[in-house]
Motif scaffolding. Structure first.
Motif, PDB file in Angstrom:
ATOM      1  N   VAL A   1      -7.494  33.848 -79.761  1.00  0.00           N
ATOM      2  CA  VAL A   1      -8.355  33.293 -80.118  1.00  0.00           C
ATOM      3  C   VAL A   1     -10.055  34.367 -80.309  1.00  0.00           C
ATOM      4  CG1 VAL A   1      -9.329  31.603 -79.080  1.00  0.00           C
ATOM      5  CG2 VAL A   1      -6.981  31.452 -78.547  1.00  0.00           C
ATOM      6  N   GLY A   2     -10.247  34.377 -80.752  1.00  0.00           N
ATOM      7  CA  GLY A   2     -11.964  34.220 -80.857  1.00  0.00           C
ATOM      8  C   GLY A   2     -12.782  33.296 -81.803  1.00  0.00           C
ATOM      9  N   HIS A   3     -14.467  33.604 -81.021  1.00  0.00           N
ATOM     10  CA  HIS A   3     -15.251  32.591 -81.619  1.00  0.00           C
ATOM     11  C   HIS A   3     -16.618  33.222 -81.538  1.00  0.00           C
ATOM     12  CE1 HIS A   3     -16.366  34.806 -77.319  1.00  0.00           C
ATOM     13  NE2 HIS A   3     -17.618  34.228 -77.725  1.00  0.00           N
ATOM     14  N   ALA A   4     -16.937  32.485 -82.258  1.00  0.00           N
ATOM     15  CA  ALA A   4     -18.742  33.315 -82.530  1.00  0.00           C
ATOM     16  C   ALA A   4     -19.940  31.667 -82.362  1.00  0.00           C
ATOM     17  CB  ALA A   4     -19.021  33.245 -83.900  1.00  0.00           C
ATOM     18  N   PHE A   5     -20.781  32.050 -81.547  1.00  0.00           N
ATOM     19  CA  PHE A   5     -21.480  31.290 -80.953  1.00  0.00           C
ATOM     20  C   PHE A   5     -22.787  30.926 -82.084  1.00  0.00           C
ATOM     21  CE2 PHE A   5     -20.165  32.643 -76.660  1.00  0.00           C
ATOM     22  CZ  PHE A   5     -20.335  30.878 -76.143  1.00  0.00           C
ATOM     23  N   LEU A   6     -22.934  29.718 -82.841  1.00  0.00           N
ATOM     24  CA  LEU A   6     -24.014  28.748 -83.797  1.00  0.00           C
ATOM     25  C   LEU A   6     -25.196  28.766 -83.457  1.00  0.00           C
ATOM     26  CD1 LEU A   6     -21.522  26.501 -85.842  1.00  0.00           C
ATOM     27  CD2 LEU A   6     -21.890  28.908 -86.501  1.00  0.00           C
ATOM     28  N   THR A   7     -25.821  28.772 -81.556  1.00  0.00           N
ATOM     29  CA  THR A   7     -26.492  28.354 -81.353  1.00  0.00           C
ATOM     30  C   THR A   7     -27.128  29.679 -81.382  1.00  0.00           C
ATOM     31  OG1 THR A   7     -25.514  26.432 -80.326  1.00  0.00           O
ATOM     32  CG2 THR A   7     -27.773  27.521 -79.563  1.00  0.00           C
ATOM     33  N   LYS A   8     -28.634  30.677 -81.480  1.00  0.00           N
ATOM     34  CA  LYS A   8     -29.636  31.172 -81.317  1.00  0.00           C
ATOM     35  C   LYS A   8     -29.822  31.163 -80.063  1.00  0.00           C
ATOM     36  CE  LYS A   8     -33.375  34.628 -82.778  1.00  0.00           C
ATOM     37  NZ  LYS A   8     -34.147  34.125 -84.153  1.00  0.00           N
ATOM     38  N   PHE A   9     -29.767  32.016 -78.681  1.00  0.00           N
ATOM     39  CA  PHE A   9     -30.019  31.700 -77.181  1.00  0.00           C
ATOM     40  C   PHE A   9     -30.898  33.209 -77.322  1.00  0.00           C
ATOM     41  CE2 PHE A   9     -25.376  31.442 -77.577  1.00  0.00           C
ATOM     42  CZ  PHE A   9     -25.528  30.422 -76.561  1.00  0.00           C
TER      43      PHE A   9
END
Length: 306
Positions: free
Chosen positions: A104-112
């Motif tokens: 399971v992988g992921h990528a945040f779309l929100t810019k931190f």
């Protein structure tokens, strides 16, 4: 337990076969026995052997049925573990292990914001929604059913303390062998949380399926688990500021109440004083009128005497 039961049944069958063989040998060696009587002995021995074989076969059938019932109970138990119903059981309690066939992988779309602390990986803004895309890959030979995703904010020094549990998002999709599935998940840290580091954990819940689509076993994979820092948003109000505003409002309300009571008391005193002055004025006017009237009559009587 099952191995001992089958061993006992095997011994019973061997005893029955041995008993039949001994009777047959005894029948061949007994030449002086009458033909009709020997035939009767053969019938009796065959009947006993047949009864023993039937009892052994019945015992084997019962053992097989019990084994099937045990397997069905185990399958039902695994199915209960695999299905995560938030209304019946909290998903984040007693997490099952991950499957070696799944990644399971992921990528945040929100810019931190950039973190200034070495203890934190990212900085999240309180009160703002964070979006992430998740990739679920099935590398095994069987199907996996993805039930949902859920996240939580925990104390960074004690993960067992849950500060905020995010919404459980239902996915409810099946991923076939050697296939992938992408889906999104969004969560919002509460705007009134303290400005301090937290432990952010995001977990996917899924189950392995059999050839008929039945659940075999439940799994979970925590694909993000790291310390995050927090910062106030544009509309964020900290707990300290909120309590200060509440105290100021309560103080203002109490001060206004006492000021109102004091104004009412002053107004009542002025009203009573005005009533008293009015009464005095009326008495003086009546007295002056009487004096004037009495003085005029006295002067009239003196003139008449003259």
């Amino acid at each position: 337990m099952r191995v001992g039961r089958f061993s006992l049944l095997l011994i019973v069958l061997l005893a029955a076969i041995l008993f039949t063989a001994i009777n047959a040998e005894a029948h061949d060696s007994a030449h002086e026995v009458d033909v009709d009587e020997s035939g009767g002995d053969d019938t009796e021995s065959e009947r006993i052997a047949r009864e023993i074989e039937e009892e052994a076969a019945a015992a084997v059938g019962e053992a097989a049925e019990e084994e099937e019932d045990d397997d069905a109970d185990a399958l039902d138990e695994d199915a209960d573990i695999a299905r995560y119903d938030p209304e019946r059981r909290h998903p984040l309690s007693d997490l099952p292990p991950p499957s070696s066939d799944v990644s399971v992988g992921h990528a945040f779309l929100t810019k931190f914001s950039e973190t200034k602390s070495k203890a934190s990986d990212i900085v999240v803004t309180l009160g703002e929604t964070i979006k992430t895309v998740i990739a679920f890959a099935n590398h095994g030979r069987g199907s996996y059913h993805v039930w949902g995703v859920m996240g939580s904010l925990n104390m960074n020094d004690n993960f067992k303390i849950h500060v905020q549990n995010f919404t459980y998002a239902m996915i409810n999709k099946t991923v076939e062998p050697q296939e992938e599935l992408s889906f999104s998940y969004a969560f919002t840290p509460h705007e009134r949380l303290d400005i301090r580091p937290f432990q952010l954990a995001l977990t996917a819940f899924y189950e392995a399926q059999g050839s008929t689509g039945n659940a075999i076993r439940g799994y979970s994979t925590t694909f993000f688990n790291a310390t995050v820092a927090t910062e106030p948003g544009l509309q964020t109000m900290s707990n300290g500021l909120f309590m200060l505003i509440v105290v100021v409002l309560i103080g203002a309300a109490i001060g206004g109440f006492f000021a109102f009571k004091k104004m009412e008391a002053v107004k009542t005193a002025k009203t009573e004083m005005g009533t008293e002055d009015s009464s005095k004025n009326e008495w003086l006017e009546e007295h002056e009128a009487m004096v004037k009237t009495g003085g005029g009559r006295a002067r009239s009587r003196a003139a008449a005497k003259r």
